[in-house]
Design a protein around this motif. Structure first.
Motif, PDB file in Angstrom:
ATOM      1  N   GLY A  70       0.839  -1.190   0.089  1.00 59.82           N
ATOM      2  CA  GLY A  70      -0.176  -0.018  -0.138  1.00 59.82           C
ATOM      3  C   GLY A  70       0.831   1.334  -0.178  1.00 59.82           C
ATOM      4  N   GLU A  71       0.442   2.272  -0.945  1.00 62.06           N
ATOM      5  CA  GLU A  71       0.987   3.544  -0.945  1.00 62.06           C
ATOM      6  C   GLU A  71       0.849   4.126   0.587  1.00 62.06           C
ATOM      7  OE1 GLU A  71       2.294   7.263  -2.921  1.00 62.06           O
ATOM      8  OE2 GLU A  71       2.055   5.131  -3.593  1.00 62.06           O
ATOM      9  N   SER A  72       2.024   4.856   0.990  1.00 64.41           N
ATOM     10  CA  SER A  72       2.105   5.455   2.106  1.00 64.41           C
ATOM     11  C   SER A  72       0.995   6.429   2.190  1.00 64.41           C
ATOM     12  CB  SER A  72       3.277   6.366   2.800  1.00 64.41           C
ATOM     13  OG  SER A  72       2.941   7.092   3.659  1.00 64.41           O
ATOM     14  N   ILE A  73      -0.152   6.478   3.517  1.00 61.29           N
ATOM     15  CA  ILE A  73      -1.273   7.371   3.304  1.00 61.29           C
ATOM     16  C   ILE A  73      -0.930   8.577   3.881  1.00 61.29           C
ATOM     17  CG2 ILE A  73      -1.949   6.930   5.905  1.00 61.29           C
ATOM     18  CD1 ILE A  73      -4.885   6.414   4.688  1.00 61.29           C
ATOM     19  N   ALA A  74       0.420   8.992   4.515  1.00 66.14           N
ATOM     20  CA  ALA A  74       0.854  10.103   5.226  1.00 66.14           C
ATOM     21  C   ALA A  74       1.848  11.150   4.404  1.00 66.14           C
ATOM     22  CB  ALA A  74       1.270   9.738   6.795  1.00 66.14           C
ATOM     23  N   ASP A  75       2.146  10.507   3.272  1.00 65.97           N
ATOM     24  CA  ASP A  75       3.467  10.955   2.685  1.00 65.97           C
ATOM     25  C   ASP A  75       3.252  12.289   2.078  1.00 65.97           C
ATOM     26  OD1 ASP A  75       5.465   9.337   3.844  1.00 65.97           O
ATOM     27  OD2 ASP A  75       5.965   8.492   2.076  1.00 65.97           O
ATOM     28  N   LYS A  76       1.806  12.312   1.443  1.00 64.41           N
ATOM     29  CA  LYS A  76       1.702  13.582   0.613  1.00 64.41           C
ATOM     30  C   LYS A  76       0.178  14.073   0.697  1.00 64.41           C
ATOM     31  CE  LYS A  76       4.434  11.606  -3.243  1.00 64.41           C
ATOM     32  NZ  LYS A  76       4.235  10.876  -4.525  1.00 64.41           N
ATOM     33  N   ARG A  77      -0.105  15.191   0.360  1.00 63.02           N
ATOM     34  CA  ARG A  77      -1.406  15.929   0.401  1.00 63.02           C
ATOM     35  C   ARG A  77      -2.565  15.051  -0.353  1.00 63.02           C
ATOM     36  NH1 ARG A  77      -1.883  21.421   1.816  1.00 63.02           N
ATOM     37  NH2 ARG A  77      -4.099  21.576   0.767  1.00 63.02           N
ATOM     38  N   TRP A  78      -3.390  14.783   0.220  1.00 62.00           N
ATOM     39  CA  TRP A  78      -4.619  14.104  -0.369  1.00 62.00           C
ATOM     40  C   TRP A  78      -5.468  14.558  -1.387  1.00 62.00           C
ATOM     41  CZ3 TRP A  78      -7.245  12.072   4.916  1.00 62.00           C
ATOM     42  CH2 TRP A  78      -6.546  11.095   5.555  1.00 62.00           C
ATOM     43  N   THR A  79      -4.756  14.696  -2.422  1.00 66.37           N
ATOM     44  CA  THR A  79      -5.211  15.424  -4.017  1.00 66.37           C
ATOM     45  C   THR A  79      -6.246  14.169  -4.195  1.00 66.37           C
ATOM     46  OG1 THR A  79      -3.311  14.435  -5.137  1.00 66.37           O
ATOM     47  CG2 THR A  79      -3.384  16.837  -4.325  1.00 66.37           C
ATOM     48  N   VAL A  81      -5.926  12.591  -7.028  1.00 65.78           N
ATOM     49  CA  VAL A  81      -4.977  11.765  -7.642  1.00 65.78           C
ATOM     50  C   VAL A  81      -4.185  10.945  -6.678  1.00 65.78           C
ATOM     51  CG1 VAL A  81      -2.773  11.546  -8.785  1.00 65.78           C
ATOM     52  CG2 VAL A  81      -4.507  13.123  -9.661  1.00 65.78           C
ATOM     53  N   GLN A  82      -3.680  11.567  -5.642  1.00 64.05           N
ATOM     54  CA  GLN A  82      -2.943  10.863  -4.628  1.00 64.05           C
ATOM     55  C   GLN A  82      -4.262   9.684  -3.803  1.00 64.05           C
ATOM     56  OE1 GLN A  82      -0.083  10.249  -4.005  1.00 64.05           O
ATOM     57  NE2 GLN A  82       0.060   9.588  -1.894  1.00 64.05           N
ATOM     58  N   LYS A  83      -5.313  10.240  -3.573  1.00 62.84           N
ATOM     59  CA  LYS A  83      -6.129   9.240  -2.929  1.00 62.84           C
ATOM     60  C   LYS A  83      -6.435   8.061  -3.747  1.00 62.84           C
ATOM     61  CE  LYS A  83      -9.219  12.564  -0.229  1.00 62.84           C
ATOM     62  NZ  LYS A  83     -10.639  13.187  -0.339  1.00 62.84           N
ATOM     63  N   LYS A  84      -6.600   8.115  -4.927  1.00 68.63           N
ATOM     64  CA  LYS A  84      -6.768   7.070  -5.847  1.00 68.63           C
ATOM     65  C   LYS A  84      -5.692   6.323  -5.855  1.00 68.63           C
ATOM     66  CE  LYS A  84      -8.358   5.762 -10.732  1.00 68.63           C
ATOM     67  NZ  LYS A  84      -7.356   4.756 -10.898  1.00 68.63           N
ATOM     68  N   ARG A  85      -4.424   6.602  -5.830  1.00 64.73           N
ATOM     69  CA  ARG A  85      -3.272   6.014  -5.502  1.00 64.73           C
ATOM     70  C   ARG A  85      -3.286   5.109  -4.609  1.00 64.73           C
ATOM     71  NH1 ARG A  85       0.737   9.811  -6.523  1.00 64.73           N
ATOM     72  NH2 ARG A  85       0.346   9.442  -8.721  1.00 64.73           N
ATOM     73  N   ILE A  86      -3.565   5.580  -3.264  1.00 65.47           N
ATOM     74  CA  ILE A  86      -3.551   5.058  -2.181  1.00 65.47           C
ATOM     75  C   ILE A  86      -4.787   3.877  -1.867  1.00 65.47           C
ATOM     76  CG2 ILE A  86      -4.365   5.472   0.256  1.00 65.47           C
ATOM     77  CD1 ILE A  86      -3.267   8.348   0.291  1.00 65.47           C
ATOM     78  N   CYS A  87      -5.945   4.117  -2.489  1.00 59.41           N
ATOM     79  CA  CYS A  87      -7.045   3.455  -2.596  1.00 59.41           C
ATOM     80  C   CYS A  87      -6.559   1.886  -3.425  1.00 59.41           C
ATOM     81  CB  CYS A  87      -8.167   3.584  -3.224  1.00 59.41           C
ATOM     82  SG  CYS A  87      -9.069   4.826  -1.869  1.00 59.41           S
ATOM     83  N   ASP A  88      -6.034   2.357  -4.879  1.00 58.27           N
ATOM     84  CA  ASP A  88      -5.795   1.355  -5.753  1.00 58.27           C
ATOM     85  C   ASP A  88      -4.705   0.461  -5.240  1.00 58.27           C
ATOM     86  OD1 ASP A  88      -7.634   2.338  -7.332  1.00 58.27           O
ATOM     87  OD2 ASP A  88      -6.118   3.307  -8.709  1.00 58.27           O
ATOM     88  N   SER A  89      -3.802   1.134  -4.774  1.00 55.96           N
ATOM     89  CA  SER A  89      -2.229   0.195  -4.056  1.00 55.96           C
ATOM     90  C   SER A  89      -2.825  -0.847  -3.145  1.00 55.96           C
ATOM     91  CB  SER A  89      -1.288   1.056  -3.367  1.00 55.96           C
ATOM     92  OG  SER A  89      -1.740   2.020  -2.504  1.00 55.96           O
ATOM     93  N   ARG A  90      -3.824  -0.583  -2.306  1.00 56.66           N
ATOM     94  CA  ARG A  90      -4.471  -1.559  -1.342  1.00 56.66           C
ATOM     95  C   ARG A  90      -5.682  -2.425  -1.918  1.00 56.66           C
ATOM     96  NH1 ARG A  90      -2.565   2.694   0.779  1.00 56.66           N
ATOM     97  NH2 ARG A  90      -1.582   2.832   3.016  1.00 56.66           N
ATOM     98  N   VAL A 143     -10.904   4.106   3.187  1.00 65.09           N
ATOM     99  CA  VAL A 143      -9.948   3.299   2.779  1.00 65.09           C
ATOM    100  C   VAL A 143      -9.881   1.986   3.158  1.00 65.09           C
ATOM    101  CG1 VAL A 143      -7.323   2.913   2.254  1.00 65.09           C
ATOM    102  CG2 VAL A 143      -8.488   5.320   1.983  1.00 65.09           C
ATOM    103  N   CYS A 144      -9.941   1.975   4.780  1.00 65.15           N
ATOM    104  CA  CYS A 144      -9.580   0.841   5.434  1.00 65.15           C
ATOM    105  C   CYS A 144     -10.931  -0.124   5.408  1.00 65.15           C
ATOM    106  CB  CYS A 144      -9.303   1.334   6.840  1.00 65.15           C
ATOM    107  SG  CYS A 144      -7.597   2.044   7.282  1.00 65.15           S
ATOM    108  N   ALA A 145     -11.951   0.581   5.433  1.00 63.59           N
ATOM    109  CA  ALA A 145     -13.276  -0.306   5.643  1.00 63.59           C
ATOM    110  C   ALA A 145     -13.456  -1.254   4.338  1.00 63.59           C
ATOM    111  CB  ALA A 145     -14.474   0.628   5.749  1.00 63.59           C
ATOM    112  N   LYS A 146     -13.291  -0.497   3.075  1.00 65.86           N
ATOM    113  CA  LYS A 146     -13.272  -1.199   2.075  1.00 65.86           C
ATOM    114  C   LYS A 146     -12.202  -2.163   1.806  1.00 65.86           C
ATOM    115  CE  LYS A 146     -13.910  -1.201  -3.010  1.00 65.86           C
ATOM    116  NZ  LYS A 146     -14.382  -0.438  -4.121  1.00 65.86           N
TER     117      LYS A 146
END
Length: 305
Positions: A70-79, A81-90, A143-146
């Motif tokens: 999973g992409e780190s959830i805390a490394d970058k602002r939640w744009t 694009v970043q939200k999609k990356r966080i979700c998809d990686s998990r 993110v976690c629930a899904k």
């Protein structure tokens, strides 16, 4: 034992690999060459590198799957694009693993899959355990629930699923501490806001020990809070870290500054999560570091010697 591990080059994965030194490991990684360099310290010739789950038809020769990708959830602002990356990686990795479980005539007996205490959202100062069911509209919960729901699809009479609701993992070479240390070492550390929010933490040693414990406990299943038994407030955490580093502790960071810098992701720092590891302790797991001060002393003993 043969273990399929995702996220093995990450902060937790690198330490976990050492715990499986006597086992065969299949390590999922986008770049086997980079992975070999990152984990050369732990590769005893027992690791096979896998670049794509799509090359597998099933998991019949695997005993245990540990899914930490999973992409780190805390490394970058939640744009967006970043939200999609966080979700998809998990979600996508977990969906593919579940698909492979279902394609197996002799599936792995155990599926250990990641999540985080962010599932619970802000619970203020109320202590709680895994029995707390919540419905939040914040991103971390979403993110976690899904992620958890997808992983649980692998559960049947042949396979048990353990979900790791992980707190702030404290280790010397990465994670939250690595980001905190520079200002604290300069004597500029301090609480965030009023510092009343609870921080569920766990020492890296206990984190990897707990995963191995769950692998080796056949009746363990469901959600587990991977946190130390004694969560502390942000103020107490900050004071203890300063003390361990022998640095002053008198500054604080106003809430608005972090909200301006981090946007929506600042909620990770302000949500109060007083989670307890009830299920782990009831199964008989013994923490090496149940309180924060001894944990910090251990982590910084080399620094202070």
């Amino acid at each position: 034992m043969k273990v399929l591990l995702t996220g093995g080059t990450g902060f937790i994965g690198r330490e976990l690999i050492k715990q499986f030194a006597s086992d065969q490991i299949v390590l999922l990684t986008r770049s086997p060459e980079k992975a070999r360099k990152i984990i050369h310290h732990a590769d005893l010739g027992n690791i096979t590198y896998l670049s794509d789950l799509n090359t597998l038809k099933d998991l019949n020769d695997i005993d245990v799957v540990v899914n930490l990708a999973g992409e780190s959830i805390a490394d970058k602002r939640w744009t967006e694009v970043q939200k999609k990356r966080i979700c998809d990686s998990r979600w996508k990795t977990t969906e593919k693993l579940v698909e492979l479980f279902h394609a197996s005539t002799e599936p792995p007996s155990t599926f250990i899959s990641g999540s985080a205490v962010g599932y619970y959202g802000d619970q203020q100062s109320h202590p709680f355990d895994e029995s707390l069911h919540v419905h939040h509209d914040n991103f971390a919960h979403y993110v976690c629930a899904k992620w958890e729901e997808i992983a649980k699809r692998a559960s049947n009479e042949n396979t048990r699923v353990c979900i790791l609701r992980t707190g702030i993992v404290l280790g010397p070479n990465g994670g939250a501490l690595k980001k905190m240390l520079p200002p604290y070492r300069m004597g500029l550390g301090g609480p965030i806001g009023k510092g009343k929010q609870y921080m569920p933490w766990i020492h890296m040693l206990d984190m990897v020990k707990a995963i191995v414990f769950l692998v080796n406990t056949p009746h363990a299943h469901g959600e587990f809070n991977l946190v130390a038994p004694h969560p502390v407030t942000n103020l107490e955490f900050s004071r203890t870290l300063s003390k361990a580093l022998h640095r002053p502790h008198f500054l604080f960071t106003p809430r608005w500054v972090l909200q301006l810098a981090m946007g929506e992701s600042a909620s990770l720092l302000f949500d109060s999560i007083r989670a307890k590891p009830k299920k782990l302790t009831e199964l008989g797991f013994k923490f090496s570091y149940s309180r924060l001060e001894p944990a910090m002393k251990n982590l910084f003993q080399d620094h202070n010697s």
